[in-house]
Write a protein that holds these residues in place. Structure first.
Motif, PDB file in Angstrom:
ATOM      1  N   GLN A 143       0.830  -1.196   0.000  1.00  0.00           N
ATOM      2  CA  GLN A 143       0.000   0.000   0.000  1.00  0.00           C
ATOM      3  C   GLN A 143       0.873   1.258   0.000  1.00  0.00           C
ATOM      4  O   GLN A 143       0.638   2.197  -0.783  1.00  0.00           O
ATOM      5  N   ALA A 144       1.884   1.278   0.865  1.00  0.00           N
ATOM      6  CA  ALA A 144       2.766   2.445   0.955  1.00  0.00           C
ATOM      7  C   ALA A 144       3.536   2.679  -0.343  1.00  0.00           C
ATOM      8  O   ALA A 144       3.843   3.822  -0.698  1.00  0.00           O
ATOM      9  N   ALA A 145       3.836   1.594  -1.068  1.00  0.00           N
ATOM     10  CA  ALA A 145       4.604   1.706  -2.314  1.00  0.00           C
ATOM     11  C   ALA A 145       3.744   2.120  -3.503  1.00  0.00           C
ATOM     12  O   ALA A 145       4.262   2.361  -4.592  1.00  0.00           O
ATOM     13  N   GLY A 146       2.438   2.177  -3.301  1.00  0.00           N
ATOM     14  CA  GLY A 146       1.554   2.600  -4.382  1.00  0.00           C
ATOM     15  C   GLY A 146       1.065   1.479  -5.271  1.00  0.00           C
ATOM     16  O   GLY A 146       0.540   1.736  -6.363  1.00  0.00           O
ATOM     17  N   VAL A 147       1.206   0.234  -4.810  1.00  0.00           N
ATOM     18  CA  VAL A 147       0.703  -0.904  -5.592  1.00  0.00           C
ATOM     19  C   VAL A 147      -0.822  -0.801  -5.702  1.00  0.00           C
ATOM     20  O   VAL A 147      -1.508  -0.559  -4.700  1.00  0.00           O
ATOM     21  N   SER A 148      -1.332  -0.968  -6.910  1.00  0.00           N
ATOM     22  CA  SER A 148      -2.772  -0.820  -7.125  1.00  0.00           C
ATOM     23  C   SER A 148      -3.435  -2.087  -7.648  1.00  0.00           C
ATOM     24  O   SER A 148      -4.668  -2.178  -7.666  1.00  0.00           O
ATOM     25  N   ARG A 149      -2.633  -3.068  -8.088  1.00  0.00           N
ATOM     26  CA  ARG A 149      -3.207  -4.317  -8.587  1.00  0.00           C
ATOM     27  C   ARG A 149      -2.383  -5.498  -8.098  1.00  0.00           C
ATOM     28  O   ARG A 149      -1.154  -5.442  -8.103  1.00  0.00           O
ATOM     29  N   ALA A 150      -3.085  -6.543  -7.668  1.00  0.00           N
ATOM     30  CA  ALA A 150      -2.407  -7.759  -7.207  1.00  0.00           C
ATOM     31  C   ALA A 150      -2.943  -8.956  -7.966  1.00  0.00           C
ATOM     32  O   ALA A 150      -4.151  -9.106  -8.133  1.00  0.00           O
ATOM     33  N   SER A 151      -2.027  -9.788  -8.431  1.00  0.00           N
ATOM     34  CA  SER A 151      -2.396 -11.018  -9.129  1.00  0.00           C
ATOM     35  C   SER A 151      -2.085 -12.195  -8.212  1.00  0.00           C
ATOM     36  O   SER A 151      -0.933 -12.393  -7.818  1.00  0.00           O
TER      37      SER A 151
END
Length: 445
Positions: A156-164
């Motif tokens: 979340q802190a790194a700005g990840v917006s999609r997870a597979s």
């Protein structure tokens, strides 16, 4: 689909056409110097995508066809991180300053084997060496087994917006047969945690054709997945190549379904997902109506890349890490698969390119036709040829397999417009192969 047609056209040797030409046609004639030259030719204002390959897992799944190894200690990961940081610097030195980035994908392997601290540091370096757009998509592949609460907070802190998220199958018998035991409860808890931390765009991976799989178990797994309502799913057929992937030799070949059973499983999963409101995307993806893939398909801008189907419009992909494939204007490049060889290149201060392919004008034409077939199940050959400055007549005449496909009712051809019938979408690779000049040695009989 008729059994005779499945036997005729379901050829495991055909490429998946995520890119054209396929990686097996790459040549060692393309090396680090060539890659550096191609990177230097990138336009300074044209957005690119970054792919970072992390070749480590905490547990090896026997079905996996990707080059990965066990992270038995912290040392291999530390060495990898040092090398990939240096590679990022080497690549950034070749490209224009402030090269804009629209899309970042961490693949593997299991990228979340990287510690939270190191992942944040890696993201900081990427943002420092490239110019991320405000709307850049950052995606990561996740194995739920071992994902910690701290790592979720880090994503979340790194700005990840999609997870597979890898699932493959929820059938315990199938899971044990491929060394991937993963409960529904664990998977659901990871999905909930990601969504609670703002990572709401969720992808799932399912497999069919695994040992002991049946139509019933495939449908049951699909229904279990539907309860978690991912935005999209990739439903791949297991490719059994034990001569290439030694880990697959631990799989009981006698328990593998044949082509007919595989096709039945694929159709059953597709019917289950479509009935639940998902749109079928090309050959093997499914997406909710509001997902980027569905919107891209509707707008006619769906793309293929080395990961499968994509809504990413970037023409350039810079690949980082062992075995990573890059797509540049001049052609394709692939890094050394062996981590040892990869480290040797980076330590010597050069890019880790081991092979690649220099695209000709005809390659670009054929790639465009194959991409439209794989994405849209149809291709306007005259229009694509006109856009690339080619006469469609010789091209169509050279695609000898098209006539056979038409005679068998797989495709309709009208004034050069090729359309694959919906009920035959599962043999779309055989249609694409009609335009693949690298496959003359693989006859369809």
């Amino acid at each position: 689909m008729q059994t005779s047609l499945l036997k005729k056209y379901c050829d495991a040797r055909l490429p998946w056409y995520t890119i054209y030409p396929a990686a097996r046609d790459f040549s060692a004639m393309v090396g680090p110097e060539t890659c550096a030259t191609w990177l230097s030719r990138l336009l300074p204002d044209e957005p690119v995508s970054l792919y970072i390959h992390v070749p480590f897992c905490r547990s090896i799944c026997w079905y996996c066809g990707f080059p990965t190894s066990l992270a038995r200690s912290k040392r291999p990961l530390r060495n990898y991180l040092a090398a990939v940081r240096d590679e990022i610097g080497l690549a950034a030195e070749q490209v224009p300053n402030g090269l804009p980035v629209n899309d970042v994908h961490f693949g593997g392997g299991t990228p979340t084997t990287i510690s939270p601290y190191d992942f944040l540091a890696l993201m900081e370096l990427l943002r420092h060496r490239f110019q991320f757009s405000k709307t850049a998509t950052i995606a990561i592949e996740i194995d739920p087994r071992g994902l910690t609460a701290e790592m979720v907070e880090t994503l979340q802190a790194a700005g990840v917006s999609r997870a597979s998220i890898g699932v493959q199958s929820f059938d315990p018998v199938v899971q044990r047969s491929v060394n991937r035991v993963q409960s529904e409860e664990l998977t659901a808890s990871v999905v909930d945690s990601l969504r609670q931390h703002g990572i709401r765009r969720i992808n799932f991976d399912l497999l069919f054709g695994l040992p002991h799989q049946t139509v019933r178990s495939c449908v049951d797994s699909a229904r279990t997945v539907l309860a978690m309502r991912p935005d999209r799913l990739a439903v791949f057929g297991y490719a059994h190549v034990p001569s290439y992937m030694k880990r697959q030799r631990r799989i009981d070949e006698t328990a593998l379904p044949d082509n007919i059973a595989r096709a039945e499983q694929a159709v059953a999963i597709a019917d289950t997902l479509v009935s639940a409101g998902y749109h079928q995307i090309g050959l093997d993806h499914f997406a909710l109506p509001g997902d980027e893939l569905a919107l891209a398909q509707k707008a006619g801008r769906l793309r293929r890349n080395s990961l499968g189907y994509s809504a990413d419009t970037c023409k350039t992909v810079i690949g980082l890490g062992p075995s990573a494939i890059g797509r540049l204007h001049d052609g394709y490049v692939q890094n050394e698969m062996s981590t040892t060889s990869y480290h040797e290149h980076i330590r010597a201060g050069r890019l880790a390119t081991s092979k690649g392919y220099c695209l000709s004008a005809e390659d670009r034409l054929r790639a465009a036709i194959i991409e439209r077939l794989m994405c849209d199940l149809q291709a306007d050959i005259p229009a694509i040829c006109a856009a690339h400055g080619f006469d469609p007549a010789p091209l169509l005449a050279s695609a000898g397999r098209l006539g056979m496909l038409a005679d068998d009712g797989i495709v309709d051809i009208e004034e050069g417009f090729v359309r694959v019938k919906q009920e035959h979408r599962f043999v779309i690779r055989a249609v694409a192969a009609a335009f693949d000049t690298c496959l003359d040695h693989i006859p369809i009989t």
